[in-house]
Scaffold this active site. Sequence first.
Site, PDB file in Angstrom:
ATOM      1  N   ASP A  63     -87.159  -6.062  16.810  1.00 43.42           N
ATOM      2  CA  ASP A  63     -87.341  -4.612  16.771  1.00 43.42           C
ATOM      3  C   ASP A  63     -86.054  -3.976  16.263  1.00 43.42           C
ATOM      4  O   ASP A  63     -85.037  -4.655  16.119  1.00 43.42           O
ATOM      5  CB  ASP A  63     -87.783  -4.063  18.135  1.00 43.42           C
ATOM      6  CG  ASP A  63     -86.748  -4.225  19.232  1.00 43.42           C
ATOM      7  OD1 ASP A  63     -85.847  -5.088  19.095  1.00 43.42           O
ATOM      8  OD2 ASP A  63     -86.834  -3.508  20.243  1.00 43.42           O
ATOM      9  N   TYR A  65     -82.522  -1.834  15.659  1.00 42.99           N
ATOM     10  CA  TYR A  65     -81.312  -1.650  16.454  1.00 42.99           C
ATOM     11  C   TYR A  65     -81.480  -0.412  17.340  1.00 42.99           C
ATOM     12  O   TYR A  65     -81.885   0.653  16.864  1.00 42.99           O
ATOM     13  CB  TYR A  65     -80.091  -1.469  15.554  1.00 42.99           C
ATOM     14  CG  TYR A  65     -79.728  -2.673  14.722  1.00 42.99           C
ATOM     15  CD1 TYR A  65     -79.472  -3.900  15.318  1.00 42.99           C
ATOM     16  CD2 TYR A  65     -79.618  -2.575  13.335  1.00 42.99           C
ATOM     17  CE1 TYR A  65     -79.113  -5.008  14.552  1.00 42.99           C
ATOM     18  CE2 TYR A  65     -79.264  -3.676  12.561  1.00 42.99           C
ATOM     19  CZ  TYR A  65     -79.023  -4.896  13.174  1.00 42.99           C
ATOM     20  OH  TYR A  65     -78.677  -5.993  12.428  1.00 42.99           O
ATOM     21  N   PHE A  76     -82.706  -6.167  10.562  1.00 46.62           N
ATOM     22  CA  PHE A  76     -81.325  -6.655  10.549  1.00 46.62           C
ATOM     23  C   PHE A  76     -80.377  -5.806   9.702  1.00 46.62           C
ATOM     24  O   PHE A  76     -79.167  -5.964   9.792  1.00 46.62           O
ATOM     25  CB  PHE A  76     -81.240  -8.122  10.104  1.00 46.62           C
ATOM     26  CG  PHE A  76     -81.930  -9.077  11.023  1.00 46.62           C
ATOM     27  CD1 PHE A  76     -81.400  -9.385  12.262  1.00 46.62           C
ATOM     28  CD2 PHE A  76     -83.150  -9.642  10.672  1.00 46.62           C
ATOM     29  CE1 PHE A  76     -82.053 -10.245  13.135  1.00 46.62           C
ATOM     30  CE2 PHE A  76     -83.805 -10.516  11.532  1.00 46.62           C
ATOM     31  CZ  PHE A  76     -83.263 -10.823  12.768  1.00 46.62           C
ATOM     32  N   HIS A 183     -82.387 -17.105  17.257  1.00 50.39           N
ATOM     33  CA  HIS A 183     -82.016 -15.778  16.760  1.00 50.39           C
ATOM     34  C   HIS A 183     -80.507 -15.731  16.498  1.00 50.39           C
ATOM     35  O   HIS A 183     -79.735 -16.401  17.190  1.00 50.39           O
ATOM     36  CB  HIS A 183     -82.411 -14.747  17.816  1.00 50.39           C
ATOM     37  CG  HIS A 183     -82.405 -13.339  17.339  1.00 50.39           C
ATOM     38  ND1 HIS A 183     -81.259 -12.567  17.309  1.00 50.39           N
ATOM     39  CD2 HIS A 183     -83.401 -12.542  16.880  1.00 50.39           C
ATOM     40  CE1 HIS A 183     -81.551 -11.368  16.847  1.00 50.39           C
ATOM     41  NE2 HIS A 183     -82.841 -11.316  16.576  1.00 50.39           N
TER      42      HIS A 183
END
Length: 219
Positions: A63, A65, A76, A183
Site C-alpha cells: 500500500d 507510503y 515504492f 519485502h
Amino acid sequence: MTPLNLSALGCWAELHFFAEEWPGIAERLAAEPREVLPPAPQIFAALEHIQPDAVDVVILGQDPYPTPGHAHGYAFSAEPDVRPIPRSLVNIFKELHDDLGASPQDPDLRFWADQGVLLLNSVLTVPAGDPNGHAKLGWQKLTTQVLTRLSDRPRAYLLWGAHAQKAAAQVDPVQNLKIETPHPSPLSARRGFFGSRPFSRVNDWLQRQGKPGIHWTNP
C-alpha cells in the site's frame, strides 16, 4: 471525493471494478475522517500512466507510503524532493547498486513507468500514519482484475513480500518470469531481498523475449 475521470484510465476503465466496486470504495474514502494518501487525483496514477498492452514488467507493492507528501500513486516511488528517502526504497536502491552498479538520484520512479513498468500497489490508499489501514476496503479486487487483464502474454513480475505474492498467486510461473523475495523493508530485506539481483534478471529475461531491457538506474 474527486469524481473519477474514467477517460484518463484508457483501457483499464473496462475492468468491472470501476463499475462495481469503486463507487462503494469512493463513498468510504469520502467518509474517512483522516487524511487519505495519495491525494485523490493521484490514486490511479500508475494505471493512468501506462496502458495494458505497454506493460512488460509488474512491480507489486502493498500500500502507499503513509507519510504525507511521500505517496504519489506509484508503488515504492515518491516525489523527487522527498528526503529522507523511504527506507524500503533505500534498500531497493542498495540492491540495484549491487546488481547493476548504480541507482537513481532521487526517489521518483516514474521513468520506470515510462519504459513499461507498472508500479502497482495491491491497496491504492492509506490513512496518513496508519500503514495498511485501508486493507479491508476492497482494493484487492482491482489487483486481481489488473493481473487477469495482463495474463494475455508473458510478462515479468517482481513480487516483494507475502502480500504481493498472495495477490499474484494466479500468475503462471511457466509463461511469465516470477521473482518472489522478501519485502525490501528494513524488517525483512536481509532475509533474501538483498542478493536477489531482480533487475538484471528481468533484463536478461526481457532480452530473451526480444524486448529491450529496462534502464533502471537513470531516465
